[in-house]
Design a protein around this motif. Sequence first.
Motif, PDB file in Angstrom:
ATOM      1  N   SER A  42       0.831  -1.218   0.000  1.00 41.74           N
ATOM      2  CA  SER A  42       0.000   0.000   0.000  1.00 41.74           C
ATOM      3  C   SER A  42       0.857   1.255   0.000  1.00 41.74           C
ATOM      4  O   SER A  42       0.508   2.248  -0.654  1.00 41.74           O
ATOM      5  N   THR A  43       1.989   1.244   0.678  1.00 38.85           N
ATOM      6  CA  THR A  43       2.878   2.406   0.670  1.00 38.85           C
ATOM      7  C   THR A  43       3.435   2.655  -0.723  1.00 38.85           C
ATOM      8  O   THR A  43       3.486   3.797  -1.182  1.00 38.85           O
ATOM      9  N   ILE A  44       3.854   1.608  -1.403  1.00 38.75           N
ATOM     10  CA  ILE A  44       4.397   1.757  -2.754  1.00 38.75           C
ATOM     11  C   ILE A  44       3.328   2.300  -3.691  1.00 38.75           C
ATOM     12  O   ILE A  44       3.565   3.238  -4.462  1.00 38.75           O
ATOM     13  N   ILE A  45       2.127   1.740  -3.622  1.00 40.12           N
ATOM     14  CA  ILE A  45       1.048   2.192  -4.507  1.00 40.12           C
ATOM     15  C   ILE A  45       0.662   3.629  -4.204  1.00 40.12           C
ATOM     16  O   ILE A  45       0.524   4.452  -5.117  1.00 40.12           O
ATOM     17  N   LEU A  46       0.502   3.949  -2.923  1.00 47.05           N
ATOM     18  CA  LEU A  46       0.119   5.318  -2.556  1.00 47.05           C
ATOM     19  C   LEU A  46       1.208   6.330  -2.913  1.00 47.05           C
ATOM     20  O   LEU A  46       0.902   7.441  -3.340  1.00 47.05           O
ATOM     21  N   SER A  47       2.466   5.956  -2.747  1.00 50.41           N
ATOM     22  CA  SER A  47       3.537   6.901  -3.087  1.00 50.41           C
ATOM     23  C   SER A  47       3.587   7.152  -4.589  1.00 50.41           C
ATOM     24  O   SER A  47       3.851   8.269  -5.032  1.00 50.41           O
ATOM     25  N   GLU A  48       3.313   6.123  -5.392  1.00 54.51           N
ATOM     26  CA  GLU A  48       3.276   6.311  -6.846  1.00 54.51           C
ATOM     27  C   GLU A  48       2.126   7.231  -7.241  1.00 54.51           C
ATOM     28  O   GLU A  48       2.290   8.132  -8.064  1.00 54.51           O
ATOM     29  N   PHE A  49       0.953   7.008  -6.657  1.00 51.45           N
ATOM     30  CA  PHE A  49      -0.186   7.892  -6.944  1.00 51.45           C
ATOM     31  C   PHE A  49       0.102   9.315  -6.495  1.00 51.45           C
ATOM     32  O   PHE A  49      -0.208  10.281  -7.185  1.00 51.45           O
ATOM     33  N   PHE A  50       0.716   9.445  -5.322  1.00 49.73           N
ATOM     34  CA  PHE A  50       1.020  10.776  -4.795  1.00 49.73           C
ATOM     35  C   PHE A  50       2.021  11.496  -5.689  1.00 49.73           C
ATOM     36  O   PHE A  50       1.844  12.679  -5.990  1.00 49.73           O
ATOM     37  N   SER A  51       3.061  10.797  -6.126  1.00 49.57           N
ATOM     38  CA  SER A  51       4.057  11.451  -6.983  1.00 49.57           C
ATOM     39  C   SER A  51       3.451  11.825  -8.327  1.00 49.57           C
ATOM     40  O   SER A  51       3.749  12.889  -8.884  1.00 49.57           O
ATOM     41  N   LEU A  52       2.585  10.970  -8.875  1.00 51.04           N
ATOM     42  CA  LEU A  52       1.908  11.290 -10.129  1.00 51.04           C
ATOM     43  C   LEU A  52       0.995  12.504  -9.957  1.00 51.04           C
ATOM     44  O   LEU A  52       0.994  13.418 -10.785  1.00 51.04           O
ATOM     45  N   PHE A  53       0.248  12.527  -8.866  1.00 49.53           N
ATOM     46  CA  PHE A  53      -0.649  13.642  -8.556  1.00 49.53           C
ATOM     47  C   PHE A  53       0.138  14.944  -8.377  1.00 49.53           C
ATOM     48  O   PHE A  53      -0.235  15.985  -8.914  1.00 49.53           O
ATOM     49  N   MET A  54       1.247  14.880  -7.649  1.00 48.11           N
ATOM     50  CA  MET A  54       2.054  16.078  -7.408  1.00 48.11           C
ATOM     51  C   MET A  54       2.703  16.574  -8.694  1.00 48.11           C
ATOM     52  O   MET A  54       2.816  17.787  -8.908  1.00 48.11           O
ATOM     53  N   SER A  55       3.123  15.680  -9.562  1.00 44.83           N
ATOM     54  CA  SER A  55       3.729  16.131 -10.821  1.00 44.83           C
ATOM     55  C   SER A  55       2.688  16.825 -11.696  1.00 44.83           C
ATOM     56  O   SER A  55       2.999  17.820 -12.352  1.00 44.83           O
ATOM     57  N   ARG A  56       1.454  16.336 -11.681  1.00 50.01           N
ATOM     58  CA  ARG A  56       0.394  17.006 -12.438  1.00 50.01           C
ATOM     59  C   ARG A  56       0.106  18.382 -11.867  1.00 50.01           C
ATOM     60  O   ARG A  56      -0.075  19.342 -12.614  1.00 50.01           O
ATOM     61  N   ILE A  57       0.056  18.489 -10.549  1.00 49.02           N
ATOM     62  CA  ILE A  57      -0.208  19.783  -9.920  1.00 49.02           C
ATOM     63  C   ILE A  57       0.934  20.755 -10.213  1.00 49.02           C
ATOM     64  O   ILE A  57       0.694  21.922 -10.524  1.00 49.02           O
ATOM     65  N   LYS A  58       2.171  20.282 -10.137  1.00 48.63           N
ATOM     66  CA  LYS A  58       3.314  21.140 -10.447  1.00 48.63           C
ATOM     67  C   LYS A  58       3.264  21.614 -11.892  1.00 48.63           C
ATOM     68  O   LYS A  58       3.569  22.774 -12.179  1.00 48.63           O
ATOM     69  N   LYS A  59       2.882  20.728 -12.798  1.00 45.87           N
ATOM     70  CA  LYS A  59       2.789  21.097 -14.209  1.00 45.87           C
ATOM     71  C   LYS A  59       1.714  22.161 -14.411  1.00 45.87           C
ATOM     72  O   LYS A  59       1.930  23.143 -15.129  1.00 45.87           O
ATOM     73  N   ILE A  60       0.562  22.001 -13.775  1.00 45.56           N
ATOM     74  CA  ILE A  60      -0.521  22.988 -13.907  1.00 45.56           C
ATOM     75  C   ILE A  60      -0.097  24.324 -13.334  1.00 45.56           C
ATOM     76  O   ILE A  60      -0.322  25.374 -13.950  1.00 45.56           O
TER      77      ILE A  60
END
Length: 176
Positions: free
Chosen positions: A71-89
């Motif tokens: 669950s930590t690996i999956i959540l960290s991947e989702f979090f990093s993907l989410f943060m990269s999208r927010i940074k891009k926006i």
Amino acid sequence: MSIKMSVDKIVEKIFENFKRITPALFAIAILTGLLLFLPDNVLNKMSLNSLPDIWKQLIGIIFLFSIALISTIILSEFFSLFMSRIKKICFQKTQVKKLEKLSQRQKNIILELLKSEDKSIQLDRNSGDTVYLKINRFIYQPEQLTCLGVHNEIILTYVPYPWLLDLYNTHSEYFN
């Protein structure tokens, strides 16, 4: 200082290995979960009903640890993907504001660049407009070829950043 860096590298390698063994973690989680949650009659058929309590506790700890890692690996991947999208926006919003504040000369340079056939332009490296556009990530220099101009100014080829091309293709109203 070097000891701290080596410890950091070791810890980084350990967590990198955890990311690589997710199929093994899934297998461990499934196996230990089956051992913990299968009905007694199935465990009897496999002769696994008479495990000592210490083994059952160990299996339970391994199950919880593997589920926590997965669950930590999956959540960290989702979090990093989410943060990269927010940074891009956020980056694009900031760049659009900067684009709107450009001088007319700088806007003309960008328009000439975007409307050119090969999406490149030759500019004087020491020009204030060129330096401003380069620092604010509108243009960049893809190669190190130089040529000298008439008055010994350094002429370099510049191209737009990919975000600028995307913005030009999707929202051309910013460039009118």
